[in-house]
Design a protein around this motif. Sequence first.
Motif, short mmCIF file in Angstrom:
data_model
loop_
_atom_site.label_atom_id
_atom_site.label_comp_id
_atom_site.label_asym_id
_atom_site.label_seq_id
_atom_site.Cartn_x
_atom_site.Cartn_y
_atom_site.Cartn_z
N ALA A 13 -22.72 15.85 18.88
CA ALA A 13 -22.61 15.93 16.83
C ALA A 13 -23.51 15.76 16.33
N PRO A 14 -22.91 16.13 14.60
CA PRO A 14 -23.91 16.16 14.08
C PRO A 14 -25.00 14.70 13.14
N VAL A 15 -26.45 15.51 12.83
CA VAL A 15 -26.85 13.85 12.11
C VAL A 15 -25.89 13.17 11.79
N SER A 16 -25.02 13.24 11.04
CA SER A 16 -24.42 12.49 10.09
C SER A 16 -23.27 11.69 10.93
N VAL A 17 -23.15 11.64 12.25
CA VAL A 17 -22.63 10.97 12.86
C VAL A 17 -23.47 10.00 14.19
N ARG A 18 -24.38 11.23 14.32
CA ARG A 18 -25.52 10.27 15.00
C ARG A 18 -26.35 9.12 14.08
N GLU A 19 -26.16 9.48 13.32
CA GLU A 19 -27.15 8.37 12.99
C GLU A 19 -26.54 7.22 12.61
N LYS A 20 -25.67 6.84 12.37
CA LYS A 20 -24.53 6.18 12.09
C LYS A 20 -24.41 5.12 14.09
N VAL A 21 -24.88 5.95 14.51
CA VAL A 21 -25.04 5.01 16.22
C VAL A 21 -26.21 4.43 16.56
N GLN A 64 -13.17 0.67 33.73
CA GLN A 64 -13.98 0.56 32.67
C GLN A 64 -14.60 1.08 31.16
N GLU A 65 -14.71 1.90 31.95
CA GLU A 65 -15.08 3.37 30.75
C GLU A 65 -15.18 2.91 29.28
N GLY A 66 -13.16 3.11 28.82
CA GLY A 66 -12.70 3.02 27.71
C GLY A 66 -13.38 1.85 26.66
N GLU A 67 -13.55 0.27 27.21
CA GLU A 67 -13.79 -0.30 27.14
C GLU A 67 -15.42 -0.60 26.36
N ILE A 68 -15.79 0.19 26.91
CA ILE A 68 -17.05 0.56 26.04
C ILE A 68 -17.23 1.68 25.95
N VAL A 69 -16.95 2.18 25.53
CA VAL A 69 -17.09 3.91 24.31
C VAL A 69 -16.15 2.08 23.01
N GLN A 70 -15.41 1.87 23.78
CA GLN A 70 -14.43 0.61 22.40
C GLN A 70 -15.82 -0.19 21.70
N TRP A 71 -16.31 -0.71 22.50
CA TRP A 71 -17.36 -2.15 22.29
C TRP A 71 -18.80 -1.33 21.34
N LEU A 72 -19.00 0.58 21.73
CA LEU A 72 -19.46 0.92 20.92
C LEU A 72 -19.25 1.74 19.48
N SER A 73 -18.16 1.72 19.76
CA SER A 73 -17.25 1.92 18.18
C SER A 73 -16.86 0.70 17.33
N GLU A 74 -16.99 -0.34 17.85
CA GLU A 74 -16.89 -1.53 17.09
C GLU A 74 -18.18 -2.24 16.72
N TYR A 75 -19.30 -1.92 17.27
CA TYR A 75 -21.03 -2.38 17.18
C TYR A 75 -21.24 -1.91 15.61
N HIS A 76 -20.73 -0.44 15.60
CA HIS A 76 -21.09 0.52 14.45
C HIS A 76 -20.10 1.12 13.49
N HIS A 77 -18.98 0.06 13.56
CA HIS A 77 -18.28 -0.21 12.49
C HIS A 77 -17.16 1.66 12.68
N PHE A 78 -16.91 1.60 13.85
CA PHE A 78 -15.80 2.72 13.63
C PHE A 78 -14.49 3.00 13.47
N ASP A 79 -14.45 3.49 13.13
CA ASP A 79 -12.51 3.10 12.77
C ASP A 79 -11.38 3.58 14.22
N GLY A 80 -10.71 2.73 14.91
CA GLY A 80 -10.13 4.05 15.73
C GLY A 80 -10.92 4.62 16.71
N GLY A 81 -10.19 5.53 17.27
CA GLY A 81 -10.82 6.89 18.48
C GLY A 81 -11.22 7.73 17.32
N ASP A 82 -12.27 7.21 16.39
CA ASP A 82 -13.51 8.10 15.30
C ASP A 82 -14.45 8.95 16.09
#
Length: 425
Positions: A13-21, A64-82
Amino acid sequence: MSLITIGINHKTAPVSVREKVVFAPEQMSDALRALVRLPGLDEAAILSTCNRTELYCNLQTPQQEGEIVQWLSEYHHFDGGDLRPFIYELADIDAVRHAIRVASGLDSLVIGEPQILGQLKSAYSTAAEQGTLGKLLRRLFQHAFAAAKHVRTDTEIGSSAVSVAFAAVTLARQIFGDVAKQHALLIGAGETIELAARHLQSAGIQELTVANRTLERAELLGKQFNAKAITLSDINQVLHEADIIIASTASPVPILGKGAVERAIRQRRRKPVFMVDLAVPRDIETEVENLNDVYLYTVDDLQEVVTQNMASRQQAATQAENIIDVQTENFMGWLRAQDAVNLIRGYRDRAEIARQSVLTKARRQLAQGRPPEEVLEFLAETLTNKLTHEPTTSLHQAAREGRTELINAACELLKLPYPTNDKLP
């Protein structure tokens, strides 16, 4: 149990994405507690740096891997599968190898850099403090730390400078020996100067001054390294105090002229000064290199050293990968052994029940006045029969069914000679 690593790094991932997580230090405790509240997640640790964010988890089922990815996305306010396209998911042996490679600096932007090991140890300590580590992750991190030490001891992966900032500090140590007793002046406040400050601090330097065009930026960097902050216009007032000078600014004209350095040398009573000009165009006038008692190096001088050392580290990395393969298999051996723990405990418990049962009968016979030798004979024969009855019955059944693989396994487990066809039970 299933060991899972889910992450995003400089390769995916580019820094523009990394910095958001990135998990800020003040977020880490709450994030860990939130993560382990996911159903079926038994243990967790989070590693978060400028180049990577990784979640190390022990799951009851790998689904349960998918649930962890979903948690990470939601924690950092990513939409859907972005976030999904930038994520990597590693399980079991791949997760183990990855953890060891990260600790050893083989997965870093700069191969062999030592900072990541300290960051991984901090992640381990934080998870331990929050109670989110269990037997599996605790053992994994401790094994990774030991393997990283093995890599650094047995290879040259960390012995050579692979950044101009590191090369500059390495040269300073060669000139002064112990740089801890020297005073360093850093001119500029960008990434290269910050990296130089970090290496100087690791070398134990006590006196550090940061000079920058804006005092605010100099103070910001100074707070990180307990350094004095000044503006560029104040340099002449402190120049004579500096034993080590490293410059890297974006100035179109030199910051240090020959005259200023000459005056500083006189004030130092010809005590030598080590100067490194990492700027393009130069921050230090070229005529300075002609002065006595001045050791001046440019970015080109150091870049040649860095290029040679990168090749050296690549060779060391190949050796390190061999060590990591062995250490990964060692951990997987321990992990596989854990699967047999309950089996072994059950087998020993059953043997203990048989022992107690026969011993109770033997004691009763002694109380009834039976001769001790007769009771001992009864105890030995009965216990032997109880312990061997089910295994021998199973072996007879396996022989009748032609299950030679089970018979061979029994021979290996019980340390018996392998039978020929005419000697099967």
